[in-house]
Design a protein around this motif. Structure first.
Motif, PDB file in Angstrom:
ATOM      1  N   ILE A  85       4.060 -11.330  -6.561  1.00  0.00           N
ATOM      2  CA  ILE A  85       3.470 -10.599  -5.446  1.00  0.00           C
ATOM      3  C   ILE A  85       2.184 -11.296  -5.003  1.00  0.00           C
ATOM      4  O   ILE A  85       1.307 -11.573  -5.808  1.00  0.00           O
ATOM      5  N   LEU A  86       2.084 -11.568  -3.702  1.00  0.00           N
ATOM      6  CA  LEU A  86       0.885 -12.190  -3.137  1.00  0.00           C
ATOM      7  C   LEU A  86      -0.035 -11.139  -2.530  1.00  0.00           C
ATOM      8  O   LEU A  86      -1.245 -11.207  -2.691  1.00  0.00           O
ATOM      9  N   ILE A  87       0.534 -10.199  -1.784  1.00  0.00           N
ATOM     10  CA  ILE A  87      -0.225  -9.082  -1.194  1.00  0.00           C
ATOM     11  C   ILE A  87       0.677  -7.860  -1.258  1.00  0.00           C
ATOM     12  O   ILE A  87       1.885  -7.959  -1.037  1.00  0.00           O
ATOM     13  N   GLU A  88       0.096  -6.719  -1.520  1.00  0.00           N
ATOM     14  CA  GLU A  88       0.845  -5.471  -1.446  1.00  0.00           C
ATOM     15  C   GLU A  88      -0.044  -4.396  -0.861  1.00  0.00           C
ATOM     16  O   GLU A  88      -1.235  -4.344  -1.128  1.00  0.00           O
ATOM     17  N   ARG A  89       0.552  -3.566  -0.042  1.00  0.00           N
ATOM     18  CA  ARG A  89      -0.124  -2.399   0.522  1.00  0.00           C
ATOM     19  C   ARG A  89       0.831  -1.225   0.386  1.00  0.00           C
ATOM     20  O   ARG A  89       1.929  -1.245   0.938  1.00  0.00           O
ATOM     21  N   PHE A  90       0.423  -0.201  -0.355  1.00  0.00           N
ATOM     22  CA  PHE A  90       1.224   1.011  -0.493  1.00  0.00           C
ATOM     23  C   PHE A  90       0.508   2.151   0.212  1.00  0.00           C
ATOM     24  O   PHE A  90      -0.723   2.237   0.166  1.00  0.00           O
ATOM     25  N   HIS A  91       1.273   3.016   0.841  1.00  0.00           N
ATOM     26  CA  HIS A  91       0.728   4.186   1.534  1.00  0.00           C
ATOM     27  C   HIS A  91       1.542   5.401   1.117  1.00  0.00           C
ATOM     28  O   HIS A  91       2.734   5.464   1.390  1.00  0.00           O
ATOM     29  N   GLY A  92       0.906   6.333   0.463  1.00  0.00           N
ATOM     30  CA  GLY A  92       1.584   7.554   0.064  1.00  0.00           C
ATOM     31  C   GLY A  92       2.585   7.383  -1.067  1.00  0.00           C
ATOM     32  O   GLY A  92       3.460   8.220  -1.257  1.00  0.00           O
ATOM     33  N   VAL A  93       2.480   6.286  -1.807  1.00  0.00           N
ATOM     34  CA  VAL A  93       3.369   6.048  -2.945  1.00  0.00           C
ATOM     35  C   VAL A  93       2.553   6.245  -4.219  1.00  0.00           C
ATOM     36  O   VAL A  93       1.543   5.564  -4.407  1.00  0.00           O
ATOM     37  N   PRO A  94       2.965   7.185  -5.079  1.00  0.00           N
ATOM     38  CA  PRO A  94       2.210   7.402  -6.324  1.00  0.00           C
ATOM     39  C   PRO A  94       2.142   6.130  -7.170  1.00  0.00           C
ATOM     40  O   PRO A  94       3.075   5.319  -7.166  1.00  0.00           O
TER      41      PRO A  94
END
Length: 147
Positions: free
Chosen positions: A14-23
């Motif tokens: 993984i280089l970049i990750e963005r999670f929204h509303g994920v526990p």
């Protein structure tokens, strides 16, 4: 809502990750699921060729650009068509930032600018900007001028 945007290299790191509303406890599952999905399907894929999947009532659109795999996960109003628009904006902006198809090294060299662009495109799980020219103008890192 756009649940996740992930960038990975072709080896699955993984280089970049963005999670929204994920526990937090579900993020590892999504990381491994998406990387495996890409490993199974993106070998030999053409640049910007879109792939679509669904899993647990969410939609996934993913592609490869140079040596970087891009995954976008959404639900509800962000179906395959909406996610295709999101991934198009991301890929066209990345090509602008990198100046060409990104290798992993070039991607990491431009990491800060790519993160800024990504934050302008997707903000708190919603598509914020879909115009790459506007994104380019907004992310210019110029100090404020004194009047």
């Amino acid at each position: 809502m756009i649940l996740a945007v992930l960038f990975a290299n072709t080896d699955g790191n993984i280089l970049i990750e963005r999670f929204h509303g994920v526990p937090a406890e579900e993020r590892l599952h999504w990381r491994s699921f998406l990387v495996k999905l890409g490993a199974d399907n993106l070998k030999g894929a053409k640049n910007e060729e879109l792939f679509v999947a669904s899993h647990k009532s969410v939609y996934i659109v993913y592609t490869v650009l140079g040596n970087v795999c891009i995954y976008v996960v959404g639900k509800d109003e962000y179906d395959e068509l909406a996610l295709a628009e999101v991934i198009f904006v991301i890929t066209s902006t990345m090509k602008d930032v990198c100046g060409k198809l990104p290798t992993e090294r070039l991607f990491l060299d431009k990491y800060g600018k790519i993160c800024l662009c990504l934050d302008e495109i997707v903000w708190t799980g919603m598509l914020e900007n879909s115009d790459k020219d506007r994104v380019r103008k907004v992310i210019r890192l110029k100090p404020p001028t004194e009047a």
